[in-house]
Design a protein around this motif. Structure first.
Motif, short mmCIF file in Angstrom:
data_model
loop_
_atom_site.label_atom_id
_atom_site.label_comp_id
_atom_site.label_asym_id
_atom_site.label_seq_id
_atom_site.Cartn_x
_atom_site.Cartn_y
_atom_site.Cartn_z
N ALA A 134 -13.26 -30.42 -109.16
CA ALA A 134 -12.07 -31.23 -108.91
C ALA A 134 -11.94 -32.38 -109.89
O ALA A 134 -12.93 -32.90 -110.40
CB ALA A 134 -12.11 -31.78 -107.48
N GLU A 135 -10.68 -32.77 -110.13
CA GLU A 135 -10.42 -33.98 -110.88
C GLU A 135 -10.71 -35.17 -109.98
O GLU A 135 -10.58 -35.07 -108.76
CB GLU A 135 -8.95 -34.03 -111.32
N PRO A 136 -11.07 -36.33 -110.55
CA PRO A 136 -11.28 -37.53 -109.72
C PRO A 136 -10.06 -37.80 -108.85
O PRO A 136 -8.93 -37.61 -109.26
CB PRO A 136 -11.51 -38.64 -110.75
N GLY A 137 -10.32 -38.22 -107.63
CA GLY A 137 -9.25 -38.47 -106.66
C GLY A 137 -9.72 -38.08 -105.28
O GLY A 137 -10.78 -38.52 -104.84
N GLY A 158 -7.62 -29.24 -109.63
CA GLY A 158 -8.74 -28.77 -110.43
C GLY A 158 -8.81 -29.42 -111.79
O GLY A 158 -7.79 -29.72 -112.41
N ASP A 159 -10.02 -29.63 -112.24
CA ASP A 159 -10.27 -30.09 -113.60
C ASP A 159 -9.95 -28.92 -114.54
O ASP A 159 -10.47 -27.82 -114.34
CB ASP A 159 -11.75 -30.49 -113.72
N GLY A 192 -3.17 -27.35 -108.75
CA GLY A 192 -3.72 -27.46 -107.41
C GLY A 192 -4.48 -26.20 -107.04
O GLY A 192 -4.19 -25.11 -107.53
N ARG A 193 -5.49 -26.37 -106.20
CA ARG A 193 -6.27 -25.22 -105.72
C ARG A 193 -6.47 -25.35 -104.22
O ARG A 193 -6.51 -26.46 -103.69
CB ARG A 193 -7.63 -25.16 -106.42
N CYS A 194 -6.61 -24.22 -103.57
CA CYS A 194 -6.80 -24.23 -102.12
C CYS A 194 -7.81 -23.16 -101.73
O CYS A 194 -7.71 -22.01 -102.18
CB CYS A 194 -5.47 -23.97 -101.40
#
Length: 198
Positions: A134-137, A158-159, A192-194
């Motif tokens: 994941a990206e920071p957040g 996602g990064d 985005g990812r889920c």
């Protein structure tokens, strides 16, 4: 192997691991460094080989055979407590990656019939992999319940460097099948990812 396991998996200090194995601290330190060098050499050789496109039949059947040996002990389990334990376990990784996990749970206690140890392993694997990709957040972990189904969804951005990385692989899928869970991963808009667990 025993020193590596006691120190890196079980979290014992070198002194505690030495006491457990009945060797001196100096000997344990030497053996641990030798074990680390052995693992590093194995990884170096492994990384030098081209990665296979997909696991071959023998790897897949071996995985299935290993998982088939698991003894699954289903019992009523508090899902909220299970998720809190997982959240606590991944706190250091989340802090390191500058991420926080926003958990949304139903107001009422939610009991599910599952093997809590196996369920925790699956959840920890999925959450840890999501954190590493994941990206920071923030990661959003939401639980929804109907009369016959519980759905856990984990959403994050996602990064781009981890664009092709899998969270749900053969191991997660096979373990989830032992609990009669369905785990899927899909891409959303804007990176985005889920991951959904039902």
């Amino acid at each position: 192997y025993n020193l590596l396991t006691l120190h890196y998996v079980d979290g014992l200090t070198i002194r505690e691991a030495a006491n457990e194995l009945g060797v001196s601290t100096r000997q344990a330190d030497r053996d641990l460094r030798q074990g680390e060098q052995g693992v590093a050499a194995w990884l170096r050789d492994r990384l030098a080989q081209p990665a296979p496109d997909a696991p071959d039949v023998s790897q897949t059947s071996s995985l299935r055979a290993e998982i088939a040996l698991l003894s699954v002990r289903m019992r009523p389990t508090d899902l909220a407590a299970l998720l809190r334990r997982c959240q606590e376990a991944v706190k250091p990784l989340a802090a390191e990656r500058n991420l926080r996990i926003a958990v949304e749970l139903p107001a009422e206690p939610l009991m599910v019939s599952t093997d809590p140890l196996l369920a925790e392993q699956i959840l920890l694997t999925v959450i840890s992999r999501a954190l590493s990709q994941a990206e920071p957040g923030a990661l959003r972990l939401a639980v929804e319940s109907t009369a016959d189904r519980v759905t856990i969804s984990l959403r994050f951005f996602g990064d781009p460097r981890a664009a092709n990385s899998l969270i749900v692989d053969a191991v997660v899928t096979e373990l989830a099948e032992q609990l009669r869970w369905d785990v899927t991963q899909r891409d959303l808009e804007a990176a985005g990812r889920c991951v959904t667990i039902q």
